[in-house]
Scaffold this motif. Sequence first.
Motif, short mmCIF file in Angstrom:
data_model
loop_
_atom_site.label_atom_id
_atom_site.label_comp_id
_atom_site.label_asym_id
_atom_site.label_seq_id
_atom_site.Cartn_x
_atom_site.Cartn_y
_atom_site.Cartn_z
N GLU A 135 2.58 -1.97 -6.24
CA GLU A 135 3.65 -1.69 -5.29
C GLU A 135 4.65 -0.75 -5.95
O GLU A 135 5.06 -0.98 -7.09
CB GLU A 135 4.38 -2.98 -4.89
CG GLU A 135 3.49 -4.06 -4.30
CD GLU A 135 3.13 -3.80 -2.85
OE1 GLU A 135 3.73 -2.88 -2.26
OE2 GLU A 135 2.27 -4.53 -2.31
N ARG A 187 -3.34 -5.08 -7.67
CA ARG A 187 -2.49 -4.68 -6.55
C ARG A 187 -1.25 -4.01 -7.11
O ARG A 187 -0.65 -4.51 -8.08
CB ARG A 187 -2.10 -5.89 -5.70
CG ARG A 187 -1.31 -5.55 -4.43
CD ARG A 187 -0.93 -6.82 -3.68
NE ARG A 187 -0.14 -6.55 -2.48
CZ ARG A 187 -0.64 -6.43 -1.25
NH1 ARG A 187 -1.94 -6.56 -1.08
NH2 ARG A 187 0.14 -6.21 -0.22
N PRO A 219 2.37 0.87 -1.20
CA PRO A 219 1.23 0.83 -2.13
C PRO A 219 1.31 1.93 -3.18
O PRO A 219 1.73 3.05 -2.89
CB PRO A 219 0.02 1.04 -1.20
CG PRO A 219 0.49 0.61 0.15
CD PRO A 219 1.94 0.98 0.21
N ARG A 252 -5.49 -0.09 1.45
CA ARG A 252 -4.07 0.05 1.12
C ARG A 252 -3.87 1.40 0.44
O ARG A 252 -4.17 1.56 -0.75
CB ARG A 252 -3.59 -1.08 0.20
CG ARG A 252 -3.68 -2.46 0.81
CD ARG A 252 -3.04 -3.50 -0.10
NE ARG A 252 -1.58 -3.39 -0.11
CZ ARG A 252 -0.84 -2.95 -1.13
NH1 ARG A 252 -1.43 -2.50 -2.22
NH2 ARG A 252 0.48 -2.91 -1.05
#
Length: 710
Positions: A600, A598, A605, A641
């Motif tokens: 950020e 994941r 995203p 995302r």
Amino acid sequence: MKTKIKFLPGLLLGLGLSLQLASQNDSGVNVETDTPPSGTEINVVRDSTLKDSLWSTFSSDLDQVVVTAQRRSASRQEAGNSVQLLSRDFLDRQTPRSMAEALVGVPGVWMQKTNHGGGSPFVRGLTGNQVLLLYDGIRLNNSTYRYGPNQYFNSIDPFSVERVEVVPGGGGVLYGSDALGGTINVLTREPQFAAGDSTLLTGRLLGRLRSSDMEKTMRAEVGVEKEKLALFAGVSLRDFGNLHGGGDLGELVATGYDERAVDVKAKFKTGKRSVLTAAYNGLVQTGVGRYDQVAQRGYARYDFDPQERQLAYLRWRLLPVASWWESFEVTAAHQQSREVRLKQKEDSEILTREDDRINTNSLAAVAGFRFNPAWTATVGAEAYHDQVFSSAFDQNVNGGEILPKRGLYPAEATALSYAVFTSHRYRVGNWAVSAGLRYNLFRTEFTDDTFGNTDFKPTALVWDGGLTYNLSQGQQLELKVASSFRAPNVNDLSSFGSFDFGIEVPSPDLEPERSLNTELAYRQYSGRLKWGVTVFRNQLRNLIEREQSTYLGEATYEGQDVYTKVNRSEATIFGAEADADFRLNDQWRIITNLSYTRGEADGKPMRRIPPLHGRFDVLYRPAKSKWFADGSLLWAGAQRRLSGGDVDDHRIAVGGTDGWLTVGVRGGYEWKAWTVTLFANNLNNAAYRLHGSGVDGAGRHAGMEVAWRW
């Protein structure tokens, strides 16, 4: 209709399990599993049967020998738990079409394919010039490597490879710029010396066919083994037809191409404790199409024709007499790469030809030390020099005038890199501590009549450290922290031309990208079960990304939006990888993996972050039989995302990429000098695309490979 997979079934399928790719060497060759003592070389012995070597392909003991993580021969326990290894046996068993496809399913790695003739490994969410590629320890990344997915990894012939070592989480101390996501070292086939005065001649002929005319491959190899001379050489001729997608996708035009490759390696004993290695490998691909540009962006033609790479090197290795000095080697290398792009829009008579050539010379010296049984160290220095030549012209295809224009880069540019580095490991009881440091100087120069001249001189100081604790026999816990960097290169500073979704103009005022990777890994080896889990967090700053800009006061140029590169604020990538290897009995084995990432950036995203994905393999080796059989599931969850760049990217469907699952089987038989392998992939005929890719995966297909050894 595309095959979909929900999050929960995918999680259950791969929970806690991983594909652990082992360190067995050449098909029928096993590497000794202890770090070689000073004054000795790593010995090799031939296995008795192909079936046995395939069965041991996935062994994952802590005492496996690896070289990349410490830039010298070391046990896997000493090198670190996160190292992933692909053996020659694994490549033979998988029958991959390319090196890009060979890495599909490796924990922590996601393979994106902009086109069928490309393939860019994502390591923990980063790719392109943020992942360092090595060939026998020599940098393949040069000063024109682009941000994001590219085709460079596809320039390696898989038949020339002995094993691949993937070191996630940064390798800036030992290898320098670009290792923000990790390092991938491709180690090529090693010729072997014969015992005594004997002379041994070996060889292999191989042919492979894939249905729907998707592959025709011929490979010839020869080896000569003498007491003081060892030689291995191979030639590959390959014809890849257009892909045929799953479901109702049908034939994907502009995906086929041709490939020719040569690899030669000779080793000479220059003394009782020294060896000189001379090696050459070259690969040329012609007619490599960009399917996404032809299918989606209005091009009648968009080809790489040719794309090629050549590498030659001399390496002298000494095993000193001193007990505290394990090894010393010096490597001098010369590389040439070339990429010619041919582009013509639909309803246009103008063909644009862009030609980029890069010559790279390098010199590196590395020494390995074992000052006492508890203290080991690596010390080295290296220098790389790039010369970039770029040109372009427009021509009317009906015989019109040739109009020269600025190339993607200035006509001539140079890039220099100098570095010194050291890495140490000290063991006390069940504890071990490691630390390393590197200092790097860069200089990039070019004269640009259109945008002005540049003389860019960044520096970098990076470090890493680790703490390992052996909980008990067969259990290990490790904490690692590593800083890495990426110096802006010629592509970042001077690129002027089209990219995936716009026109890029030069960006001379950039700073190096930085990362700080922290990971915690646990691994257990007990009886029939071997498993491990790694969690990581990579903090990035000064990331170089594109933002909309102007050229000549206009926001568009030649009908496309104008972009330039800028340094962004901080970003964070975190995730986890789990793997397991379970021997049910002497005949059955299960190996599987799960990877989650994941990202950020500025609270949004990050671009092209892979979805949850994994692999599940079942291996069957009947007792006292030369048969072997395998089944595999490859899968990925949906990725919804999306960053702003993902939304703008024509290769990613509106709303994101659907999940998918494919089923494959393969089996074979060894009879005397002959080996026959049959395989079938995507049996469920899924229509799927790896997230971020510009081309769909192949649908249901079958193939056969026949090999004869002597």
